[in-house]
Motif scaffolding. Structure first.
Motif, PDB file in Angstrom:
ATOM      1  N   GLU A   1       0.828  -1.206   0.000  1.00  0.00           N
ATOM      2  CA  GLU A   1       0.000   0.000   0.000  1.00  0.00           C
ATOM      3  C   GLU A   1       0.868   1.265   0.000  1.00  0.00           C
ATOM      4  OE1 GLU A   1      -2.130  -3.417   1.824  1.00  0.00           O
ATOM      5  OE2 GLU A   1      -0.187  -2.502   2.228  1.00  0.00           O
ATOM      6  N   THR A   2       1.914   1.253   0.813  1.00  0.00           N
ATOM      7  CA  THR A   2       2.805   2.416   0.867  1.00  0.00           C
ATOM      8  C   THR A   2       3.552   2.585  -0.446  1.00  0.00           C
ATOM      9  OG1 THR A   2       3.048   2.172   3.255  1.00  0.00           O
ATOM     10  CG2 THR A   2       4.725   3.488   2.121  1.00  0.00           C
ATOM     11  N   ASN A   3       4.005   1.489  -1.026  1.00  0.00           N
ATOM     12  CA  ASN A   3       4.707   1.545  -2.306  1.00  0.00           C
ATOM     13  C   ASN A   3       3.797   2.123  -3.389  1.00  0.00           C
ATOM     14  OD1 ASN A   3       7.077   0.908  -3.950  1.00  0.00           O
ATOM     15  ND2 ASN A   3       5.719  -0.585  -4.915  1.00  0.00           N
ATOM     16  N   ALA A   4       2.550   1.681  -3.424  1.00  0.00           N
ATOM     17  CA  ALA A   4       1.601   2.207  -4.410  1.00  0.00           C
ATOM     18  C   ALA A   4       1.371   3.703  -4.184  1.00  0.00           C
ATOM     19  CB  ALA A   4       0.281   1.445  -4.330  1.00  0.00           C
TER      20      ALA A   4
ATOM     21  N   HIS B   1       7.088  11.041   1.661  1.00  0.00           N
ATOM     22  CA  HIS B   1       8.161  10.157   1.216  1.00  0.00           C
ATOM     23  C   HIS B   1       9.160   9.920   2.353  1.00  0.00           C
ATOM     24  CE1 HIS B   1      11.891   9.557  -1.512  1.00  0.00           C
ATOM     25  NE2 HIS B   1      11.322   8.383  -1.284  1.00  0.00           N
ATOM     26  N   ARG B   2       9.487  10.972   3.094  1.00  0.00           N
ATOM     27  CA  ARG B   2      10.422  10.850   4.227  1.00  0.00           C
ATOM     28  C   ARG B   2       9.844   9.905   5.287  1.00  0.00           C
ATOM     29  NH1 ARG B   2      15.491  12.574   3.875  1.00  0.00           N
ATOM     30  NH2 ARG B   2      15.455  13.203   6.036  1.00  0.00           N
ATOM     31  N   ALA B   3       8.557   9.991   5.551  1.00  0.00           N
ATOM     32  CA  ALA B   3       7.920   9.092   6.522  1.00  0.00           C
ATOM     33  C   ALA B   3       7.992   7.642   6.038  1.00  0.00           C
ATOM     34  CB  ALA B   3       6.475   9.514   6.760  1.00  0.00           C
ATOM     35  N   ALA B   4       7.774   7.421   4.745  1.00  0.00           N
ATOM     36  CA  ALA B   4       7.870   6.070   4.188  1.00  0.00           C
ATOM     37  C   ALA B   4       9.304   5.552   4.287  1.00  0.00           C
ATOM     38  CB  ALA B   4       7.389   6.065   2.737  1.00  0.00           C
ATOM     39  N   GLN B   5      10.284   6.428   4.089  1.00  0.00           N
ATOM     40  CA  GLN B   5      11.687   6.016   4.227  1.00  0.00           C
ATOM     41  C   GLN B   5      11.969   5.543   5.655  1.00  0.00           C
ATOM     42  OE1 GLN B   5      13.577   9.674   3.047  1.00  0.00           O
ATOM     43  NE2 GLN B   5      13.951   8.946   0.971  1.00  0.00           N
TER      44      GLN B   5
END
Length: 123
Positions: free
Chosen positions: A37-40, A86-90
Motif C-alpha cells: 500500500e505504501t509503495n503504491a 516520502h520521508r515518513a515512508a523512508q
C-alpha cells in the motif's frame, strides 16, 4: 516475483539528456505488512513531482529489488527526496521493510534506446 505484475515488459524511453536518475536497490525483510500500500502511494505521489519523468522496477528471484526513478533535473529529485510523506515512508522502510538498501544518484549525460521492428506478416 514482482510487485508490479501489470507493468509492461519494456524499458522506459530514452530521455533527452541531461537528466538525473536515482537507483534504489533493496533486500526486504520478512515483515512486509503495509509495504504494498505504501509503495503504491509513493508511486502515485512521485508522479505529481514537477520534473518527474518515469520509474521502472525489477526484482530477482533471490529477492534483490531495483527501482530506478528518472527526473528532469536536480531540483525535481530534491523535491522528491524532501517530500514529507516520502520521508515518513523512508523511516518506516528502515524500521520494518528493508534488510538493506543502497541509493545511487547520477546525472545522465548520454541516453539512447532500441526497439526491434515488428516482423512483416505473411498473408
Amino acid at each position: 516475483m514482482s510487485d508490479h505484475p501489470e507493468a509492461p515488459v519494456t524499458p522506459v524511453e530514452a530521455f533527452e539528456p541531461p537528466y538525473y536518475m536515482a537507483v534504489f536497490t533493496t533486500v526486504r525483510t520478512q515483515e512486509q505488512s503495509g509495504y504494498l500500500e505504501t509503495n503504491a502511494r509513493m508511486e502515485d505521489l512521485v508522479k505529481d513531482v514537477p520534473g518527474f519523468l518515469a520509474m521502472e522496477h525489477a526484482q530477482t528471484p533471490g529477492g534483490l529489488g531495483i527501482t530506478v526513478g528518472y527526473f528532469r533535473d536536480a531540483d525535481a529529485l530534491a523535491r522528491w527526496r524532501t517530500d514529507a510523506e516520502h520521508r515518513a515512508a523512508q523511516r518506516r522502510g528502515r524500521a520494518e521493510w528493508y534488510e538493506s538498501y543502497t541509493l545511487h544518484v547520477a546525472k545522465v549525460e548520454r541516453s539512447h534506446g532500441f526497439t526491434r521492428a515488428a516482423a512483416p506478416r505473411n498473408p
